[in-house]
Design a protein around this motif. Sequence first.
Motif, PDB file in Angstrom:
ATOM      1  N   ILE A 122       2.629   5.516  13.110  1.00  0.00           N
ATOM      2  CA  ILE A 122       1.486   6.092  12.388  1.00  0.00           C
ATOM      3  C   ILE A 122       1.539   5.605  10.947  1.00  0.00           C
ATOM      4  CG2 ILE A 122       0.353   8.208  11.626  1.00  0.00           C
ATOM      5  CD1 ILE A 122       1.558   9.621  14.039  1.00  0.00           C
ATOM      6  N   CYS A 123       0.513   4.869  10.533  1.00  0.00           N
ATOM      7  CA  CYS A 123       0.432   4.339   9.173  1.00  0.00           C
ATOM      8  C   CYS A 123      -0.824   4.873   8.500  1.00  0.00           C
ATOM      9  CB  CYS A 123       0.387   2.807   9.187  1.00  0.00           C
ATOM     10  SG  CYS A 123       1.865   2.038   9.879  1.00  0.00           S
ATOM     11  N   PRO A 171       7.834  -4.571   6.944  1.00  0.00           N
ATOM     12  CA  PRO A 171       8.628  -4.368   8.160  1.00  0.00           C
ATOM     13  C   PRO A 171       9.957  -3.672   7.872  1.00  0.00           C
ATOM     14  CG  PRO A 171       7.686  -6.572   8.143  1.00  0.00           C
ATOM     15  CD  PRO A 171       7.440  -5.979   6.780  1.00  0.00           C
ATOM     16  N   PRO A 172      10.298  -2.646   8.656  1.00  0.00           N
ATOM     17  CA  PRO A 172      11.544  -1.908   8.414  1.00  0.00           C
ATOM     18  C   PRO A 172      12.763  -2.658   8.933  1.00  0.00           C
ATOM     19  CG  PRO A 172      10.439  -1.031  10.349  1.00  0.00           C
ATOM     20  CD  PRO A 172       9.522  -2.094   9.770  1.00  0.00           C
ATOM     21  N   THR A 220      -0.789  -2.233   6.584  1.00  0.00           N
ATOM     22  CA  THR A 220      -0.588  -1.400   7.773  1.00  0.00           C
ATOM     23  C   THR A 220      -0.368  -2.281   9.007  1.00  0.00           C
ATOM     24  OG1 THR A 220      -2.944  -1.200   8.366  1.00  0.00           O
ATOM     25  CG2 THR A 220      -2.063   0.415   6.818  1.00  0.00           C
ATOM     26  N   LEU A 221      -1.064  -3.417   9.085  1.00  0.00           N
ATOM     27  CA  LEU A 221      -0.920  -4.288  10.247  1.00  0.00           C
ATOM     28  C   LEU A 221       0.478  -4.898  10.335  1.00  0.00           C
ATOM     29  CD1 LEU A 221      -4.371  -6.127  10.301  1.00  0.00           C
ATOM     30  CD2 LEU A 221      -3.645  -4.089  11.554  1.00  0.00           C
ATOM     31  N   MET A 222       1.129  -5.078   9.202  1.00  0.00           N
ATOM     32  CA  MET A 222       2.492  -5.609   9.216  1.00  0.00           C
ATOM     33  C   MET A 222       3.453  -4.664   9.933  1.00  0.00           C
ATOM     34  SD  MET A 222       2.713  -8.625   7.914  1.00  0.00           S
ATOM     35  CE  MET A 222       4.490  -8.746   7.642  1.00  0.00           C
ATOM     36  N   ALA A 223       3.095  -3.391  10.025  1.00  0.00           N
ATOM     37  CA  ALA A 223       3.949  -2.400  10.686  1.00  0.00           C
ATOM     38  C   ALA A 223       3.661  -2.294  12.180  1.00  0.00           C
ATOM     39  CB  ALA A 223       3.759  -1.037  10.031  1.00  0.00           C
ATOM     40  N   GLU A 224       2.685  -3.066  12.677  1.00  0.00           N
ATOM     41  CA  GLU A 224       2.280  -3.007  14.087  1.00  0.00           C
ATOM     42  C   GLU A 224       2.027  -1.561  14.514  1.00  0.00           C
ATOM     43  OE1 GLU A 224       5.114  -5.149  16.448  1.00  0.00           O
ATOM     44  OE2 GLU A 224       4.590  -7.074  15.523  1.00  0.00           O
ATOM     45  N   LEU A 229      -6.154  -8.137  -8.002  1.00  0.00           N
ATOM     46  CA  LEU A 229      -7.215  -8.170  -7.002  1.00  0.00           C
ATOM     47  C   LEU A 229      -8.340  -7.212  -7.381  1.00  0.00           C
ATOM     48  CD1 LEU A 229      -5.215  -8.126  -3.630  1.00  0.00           C
ATOM     49  CD2 LEU A 229      -5.900 -10.093  -5.008  1.00  0.00           C
ATOM     50  N   SER A 230      -9.534  -7.501  -6.857  1.00  0.00           N
ATOM     51  CA  SER A 230     -10.658  -6.575  -7.020  1.00  0.00           C
ATOM     52  C   SER A 230     -10.416  -5.329  -6.172  1.00  0.00           C
ATOM     53  CB  SER A 230     -11.960  -7.239  -6.588  1.00  0.00           C
ATOM     54  OG  SER A 230     -11.983  -7.424  -5.172  1.00  0.00           O
ATOM     55  N   GLY A 231     -11.217  -4.297  -6.413  1.00  0.00           N
ATOM     56  CA  GLY A 231     -11.077  -3.075  -5.633  1.00  0.00           C
ATOM     57  C   GLY A 231     -11.233  -3.315  -4.144  1.00  0.00           C
ATOM     58  N   GLY A 232     -12.218  -4.122  -3.764  1.00  0.00           N
ATOM     59  CA  GLY A 232     -12.434  -4.415  -2.352  1.00  0.00           C
ATOM     60  C   GLY A 232     -11.295  -5.204  -1.752  1.00  0.00           C
ATOM     61  N   GLN A 233     -10.782  -6.160  -2.503  1.00  0.00           N
ATOM     62  CA  GLN A 233      -9.654  -6.959  -2.015  1.00  0.00           C
ATOM     63  C   GLN A 233      -8.404  -6.098  -1.844  1.00  0.00           C
ATOM     64  OE1 GLN A 233      -9.758  -9.833  -5.157  1.00  0.00           O
ATOM     65  NE2 GLN A 233     -10.997 -11.305  -4.002  1.00  0.00           N
ATOM     66  N   LYS A 234      -8.237  -5.122  -2.726  1.00  0.00           N
ATOM     67  CA  LYS A 234      -7.089  -4.224  -2.584  1.00  0.00           C
ATOM     68  C   LYS A 234      -7.208  -3.376  -1.317  1.00  0.00           C
ATOM     69  CE  LYS A 234      -5.856  -3.885  -7.480  1.00  0.00           C
ATOM     70  NZ  LYS A 234      -5.741  -3.006  -8.672  1.00  0.00           N
ATOM     71  N   LYS A 235      -8.430  -2.999  -0.943  1.00  0.00           N
ATOM     72  CA  LYS A 235      -8.623  -2.254   0.296  1.00  0.00           C
ATOM     73  C   LYS A 235      -8.266  -3.121   1.502  1.00  0.00           C
ATOM     74  CE  LYS A 235      -9.919   1.721  -1.300  1.00  0.00           C
ATOM     75  NZ  LYS A 235     -11.201   2.358  -1.027  1.00  0.00           N
ATOM     76  N   LEU A 236      -8.624  -4.409   1.453  1.00  0.00           N
ATOM     77  CA  LEU A 236      -8.239  -5.321   2.528  1.00  0.00           C
ATOM     78  C   LEU A 236      -6.724  -5.491   2.556  1.00  0.00           C
ATOM     79  CD1 LEU A 236     -11.009  -8.070   2.214  1.00  0.00           C
ATOM     80  CD2 LEU A 236     -10.755  -6.394   4.058  1.00  0.00           C
ATOM     81  N   LEU A 237      -6.097  -5.537   1.383  1.00  0.00           N
ATOM     82  CA  LEU A 237      -4.641  -5.641   1.325  1.00  0.00           C
ATOM     83  C   LEU A 237      -3.990  -4.397   1.926  1.00  0.00           C
ATOM     84  CD1 LEU A 237      -2.028  -7.003   0.422  1.00  0.00           C
ATOM     85  CD2 LEU A 237      -2.380  -6.014  -1.859  1.00  0.00           C
ATOM     86  N   GLU A 238      -4.566  -3.223   1.666  1.00  0.00           N
ATOM     87  CA  GLU A 238      -4.042  -1.992   2.262  1.00  0.00           C
ATOM     88  C   GLU A 238      -4.069  -2.074   3.779  1.00  0.00           C
ATOM     89  OE1 GLU A 238      -4.063   1.949   0.631  1.00  0.00           O
ATOM     90  OE2 GLU A 238      -2.496   0.603  -0.040  1.00  0.00           O
ATOM     91  N   LEU A 239      -5.189  -2.555   4.335  1.00  0.00           N
ATOM     92  CA  LEU A 239      -5.286  -2.712   5.783  1.00  0.00           C
ATOM     93  C   LEU A 239      -4.254  -3.719   6.270  1.00  0.00           C
ATOM     94  CD1 LEU A 239      -6.681  -2.137   8.479  1.00  0.00           C
ATOM     95  CD2 LEU A 239      -8.343  -3.923   7.908  1.00  0.00           C
ATOM     96  N   ALA A 240      -4.102  -4.823   5.544  1.00  0.00           N
ATOM     97  CA  ALA A 240      -3.140  -5.851   5.933  1.00  0.00           C
ATOM     98  C   ALA A 240      -1.718  -5.289   5.957  1.00  0.00           C
ATOM     99  CB  ALA A 240      -3.227  -7.041   4.972  1.00  0.00           C
TER     100      ALA A 240
END
Length: 265
Positions: free
Chosen positions: A88-89, A111-112, A173-177, A160-171
């Motif tokens: 859960i991320c 990644p842990p 979470t994806l690193m944690a599978e 990064l711009s605000g929108g790019q930071k939101k994409l980075l946040e999503l990215a």
Amino acid sequence: MTEISATEPPVLEVRDLVKDFGGLRAIDHCSLSVQEGKITGLIGPNGAGKTTLFNLITGYFTPDSGRVFTDGADITSLPPHGVFRRGICRTFQIPREHGTMSVLENLMLVPPDQLGEQFWNCWLRPGAVRAQEREIRAKALEVLDFVNLTHLAHEYAGRLSGGQKKLLELARTLMAEPRLVLLDEPAAGVNRTLMKKLSENIEYLRRERGITFLLIEHDMDLVMDLCDPVIVMSEGRRLMEGHPDEVRNDPTVLEAYLGGQYGAA
């Protein structure tokens, strides 16, 4: 994607949660569930308790009473890193990037149990440490390509711009599978072009990778287009839950949250 049996427990279940802050009851006997493979919307006015609920689910706050379950297992007492290990991320209203590190480095931190975290491995197993770092770097670059941030891989995340930071946040979470991602206002401060990309990414991840989403959002166009079901919160508890069309036409919701703009013509 494999069809989920109706007899299987929900990927997330909240049972009768209560949380008080002094004399303020932020969460008032709230119960809801999130089914696997869905994009569930969570809406309500400011102060309804949505972000507090996220904090309770992910271990940042401890409830005064009530329980949180994932796949039928009680995770109420787990700290944030324990919830994270359960798949859960979450993201935050205000992105929490490491501003003085590169975009790529922000992803590689996620990644842990990395071998390099134990200093003796750098001396005793340097080859294994380097091999794992190459794998993590390759995965991070793949994720950056998915969210269209490859060209910013070596840029400081704080620039990064605000929108790019939101994409980075999503990215990140994806690193944690993850199995379940909790998104806290992913469209806030994002321009329409980036919001469309973010929405497409979320739908792709649900459809192709089976990731379940629960998202808080005030942009009703995004909620109505992307989410099914939609849960409405009010004063710390669940007011109703239904298909976007049901929510859109519910008199209470129309009056309290949508201002009538989504009502039937």
